[in-house]
Scaffold this active site. Structure first.
Site, PDB file in Angstrom:
ATOM      1  N   HIS A 141       0.823  -1.208   0.000  1.00  0.00           N
ATOM      2  CA  HIS A 141       0.000   0.000   0.000  1.00  0.00           C
ATOM      3  C   HIS A 141       0.861   1.264   0.000  1.00  0.00           C
ATOM      4  O   HIS A 141       0.601   2.190   0.754  1.00  0.00           O
ATOM      5  CB  HIS A 141      -0.921   0.029   1.228  1.00  0.00           C
ATOM      6  CG  HIS A 141      -2.014  -0.986   1.213  1.00  0.00           C
ATOM      7  ND1 HIS A 141      -2.926  -1.118   2.249  1.00  0.00           N
ATOM      8  CD2 HIS A 141      -2.352  -1.920   0.307  1.00  0.00           C
ATOM      9  CE1 HIS A 141      -3.773  -2.096   1.966  1.00  0.00           C
ATOM     10  NE2 HIS A 141      -3.447  -2.602   0.800  1.00  0.00           N
TER      11      HIS A 141
HETATM   12  C1  LIG Z   1      -0.166  -7.775  -4.336  1.00  0.00           C
HETATM   13  C2  LIG Z   1      -1.042  -6.614  -3.945  1.00  0.00           C
HETATM   14  C3  LIG Z   1      -2.157  -6.837  -3.160  1.00  0.00           C
HETATM   15  C4  LIG Z   1      -2.975  -5.780  -2.801  1.00  0.00           C
HETATM   16  N1  LIG Z   1      -4.086  -6.037  -2.059  1.00  0.00           N
HETATM   17  C5  LIG Z   1      -4.926  -5.033  -1.747  1.00  0.00           C
HETATM   18  C6  LIG Z   1      -6.135  -5.279  -1.038  1.00  0.00           C
HETATM   19  O1  LIG Z   1      -6.446  -6.415  -0.678  1.00  0.00           O
HETATM   20  N2  LIG Z   1      -6.928  -4.232  -0.737  1.00  0.00           N
HETATM   21  C7  LIG Z   1      -6.612  -2.955  -1.103  1.00  0.00           C
HETATM   22  O2  LIG Z   1      -7.377  -2.035  -0.810  1.00  0.00           O
HETATM   23  N3  LIG Z   1      -5.483  -2.687  -1.782  1.00  0.00           N
HETATM   24  C8  LIG Z   1      -4.638  -3.692  -2.126  1.00  0.00           C
HETATM   25  N4  LIG Z   1      -3.491  -3.425  -2.805  1.00  0.00           N
HETATM   26  C9  LIG Z   1      -3.136  -2.026  -3.099  1.00  0.00           C
HETATM   27  C10 LIG Z   1      -3.888  -1.437  -4.292  1.00  0.00           C
HETATM   28  O3  LIG Z   1      -3.939  -2.385  -5.338  1.00  0.00           O
HETATM   29  C11 LIG Z   1      -3.135  -0.171  -4.749  1.00  0.00           C
HETATM   30  O4  LIG Z   1      -2.975   0.726  -3.666  1.00  0.00           O
HETATM   31  C12 LIG Z   1      -3.908   0.550  -5.838  1.00  0.00           C
HETATM   32  O5  LIG Z   1      -4.095  -0.299  -6.947  1.00  0.00           O
HETATM   33  C13 LIG Z   1      -3.131   1.778  -6.251  1.00  0.00           C
HETATM   34  O6  LIG Z   1      -3.839   2.402  -7.311  1.00  0.00           O
HETATM   35  P1  LIG Z   1      -3.099   3.391  -8.292  1.00  0.00           P
HETATM   36  O7  LIG Z   1      -4.128   3.857  -9.269  1.00  0.00           O
HETATM   37  O8  LIG Z   1      -2.362   4.402  -7.490  1.00  0.00           O
HETATM   38  O9  LIG Z   1      -1.965   2.536  -9.011  1.00  0.00           O
HETATM   39  P2  LIG Z   1      -2.112   1.214  -9.924  1.00  0.00           P
HETATM   40  O10 LIG Z   1      -3.354   0.448  -9.587  1.00  0.00           O
HETATM   41  O11 LIG Z   1      -0.775   0.557  -9.845  1.00  0.00           O
HETATM   42  O12 LIG Z   1      -2.345   1.802 -11.377  1.00  0.00           O
HETATM   43  C14 LIG Z   1      -1.266   2.349 -12.137  1.00  0.00           C
HETATM   44  C15 LIG Z   1      -1.617   2.082 -13.572  1.00  0.00           C
HETATM   45  O13 LIG Z   1      -0.720   2.850 -14.404  1.00  0.00           O
HETATM   46  C16 LIG Z   1      -0.300   2.017 -15.463  1.00  0.00           C
HETATM   47  N5  LIG Z   1       0.979   2.574 -15.911  1.00  0.00           N
HETATM   48  C17 LIG Z   1       2.193   2.534 -15.304  1.00  0.00           C
HETATM   49  N6  LIG Z   1       3.103   3.174 -16.041  1.00  0.00           N
HETATM   50  C18 LIG Z   1       2.471   3.648 -17.128  1.00  0.00           C
HETATM   51  C19 LIG Z   1       2.892   4.396 -18.269  1.00  0.00           C
HETATM   52  N7  LIG Z   1       4.153   4.805 -18.412  1.00  0.00           N
HETATM   53  N8  LIG Z   1       1.958   4.700 -19.188  1.00  0.00           N
HETATM   54  C20 LIG Z   1       0.677   4.319 -19.052  1.00  0.00           C
HETATM   55  N9  LIG Z   1       0.211   3.601 -17.981  1.00  0.00           N
HETATM   56  C21 LIG Z   1       1.106   3.265 -17.038  1.00  0.00           C
HETATM   57  C22 LIG Z   1      -0.182   0.638 -14.843  1.00  0.00           C
HETATM   58  O14 LIG Z   1      -0.228  -0.356 -15.857  1.00  0.00           O
HETATM   59  C23 LIG Z   1      -1.431   0.613 -13.966  1.00  0.00           C
HETATM   60  O15 LIG Z   1      -2.580   0.171 -14.637  1.00  0.00           O
HETATM   61  C24 LIG Z   1      -2.662  -4.479  -3.213  1.00  0.00           C
HETATM   62  C25 LIG Z   1      -1.537  -4.244  -4.014  1.00  0.00           C
HETATM   63  C26 LIG Z   1      -0.744  -5.314  -4.381  1.00  0.00           C
HETATM   64  C27 LIG Z   1       0.452  -5.047  -5.268  1.00  0.00           C
END
Ligand SMILES: Cc1cc2nc3c(=O)[nH]c(=O)nc-3n(C[C@H](O)[C@H](O)[C@H](O)COP(=O)(O)OP(=O)(O)OC[C@H]3O[C@@H](n4cnc5c(N)ncnc54)[C@H](O)[C@@H]3O)c2cc1C
Length: 190
Positions: free
Chosen positions: A130
């Site tokens: 997280h």
């Molecule tokens: C193994 C694991 C288990 C988890 N379990 C839980 C849980 O049970 N409950 C919970 O609430 N949270 C959980 N989390 C945390 C949660 O998934 C993340 O906090 C959340 O997804 C973050 O969202 P975000 O939009 O910041 O980033 P992300 O979801 O990582 O989204 C980033 C996106 O940007 C894209 N991207 C990256 N670089 C580029 C680029 N250069 N150009 C275009 N696109 C790009 C990626 O492909 C991705 O789709 C877990 C995380 C992991 C890794």
């Protein structure tokens, strides 16, 4: 086992904050149990004061940044997590869970002091995955702030960031729904 979660405050939690999770889970190598089955009371410190760093190592956007998670660097974080472990042990030693337990495997009955618990904690440390707040929102005169409260990047017209990086601080709640809530909140206002 999954179906209940303790969400509580350590004795050193900041005012109004719940800084500990204890999650019952079956995610466990059952073969390592003498009875062939087991469960885990996983303890998490969800409001850490230790801060990691994300550093760009190249101007090439395809080169991965250097990430230092810096877990438990602050002694207070270690104390609060140990408190959570002590609470989990008390829960496991009390009915009804105690009735299911043949014996504690980790840290194990020989771990009696806080030093024992700290050694076990550091040896088994894991993450919730997280990480947040690498581009936090804040006022324009805040040198640490990257975006405003709607994700617009200070000083870069037309660029907006809406993801876990803009949280001003690590939330006590899990981050998936928190990201979705932030995205829906901001999308309604732009
Ligand atoms: C193994 C694991 C288990 C988890 N379990 C839980 C849980 O049970 N409950 C919970 O609430 N949270 C959980 N989390 C945390 C949660 O998934 C993340 O906090 C959340 O997804 C973050 O969202 P975000 O939009 O910041 O980033 P992300 O979801 O990582 O989204 C980033 C996106 O940007 C894209 N991207 C990256 N670089 C580029 C680029 N250069 N150009 C275009 N696109 C790009 C990626 O492909 C991705 O789709 C877990 C995380 C992991 C890794």
């Amino acid at each position: 086992m999954i179906g209940a979660k303790v969400w509580t405050a350590s004795s050193q939690a900041d005012a109004g904050e719940l800084d500990l999770h204890i999650t019952a889970t079956h995610l466990f190598e059952h073969a390592s149990s003498p009875t062939g089955v087991g469960f885990v009371l996983a303890v998490a410190l969800v409001r850490p004061h230790s801060q990691g760093t994300l550093t760009l190592v190249s101007r090439d956007p395809a080169v991965a940044p250097r990430i230092d998670l810096n877990f438990l660097a602050e002694p207070g974080d270690r104390r609060r997590l140990i408190e959570g472990i002590e609470l989990a042990r008390r829960l496991g030693a009390a009915p009804p869970l105690a009735d299911l337990v043949e014996r504690e495997l980790n840290p194990g009955p020989q771990a009696t002091s806080r030093a024992d618990l700290e050694a076990s904690m550091l040896a088994t440390l894991d993450t919730y995955h997280h990480p947040t707040s690498t581009a936090p929102m804040g006022a324009p005169d805040d040198p640490a702030a990257v975006t405003d409260r709607l994700g617009a990047v200070h000083g870069v017209p037309g660029l907006r960031v809406v993801d876990a990086s803009i949280f001003p601080d690590v939330p006590s709640a899990a981050t998936n729904l928190t990201v979705i809530a932030a995205a829906e909140h901001i999308s309604r206002q732009i």
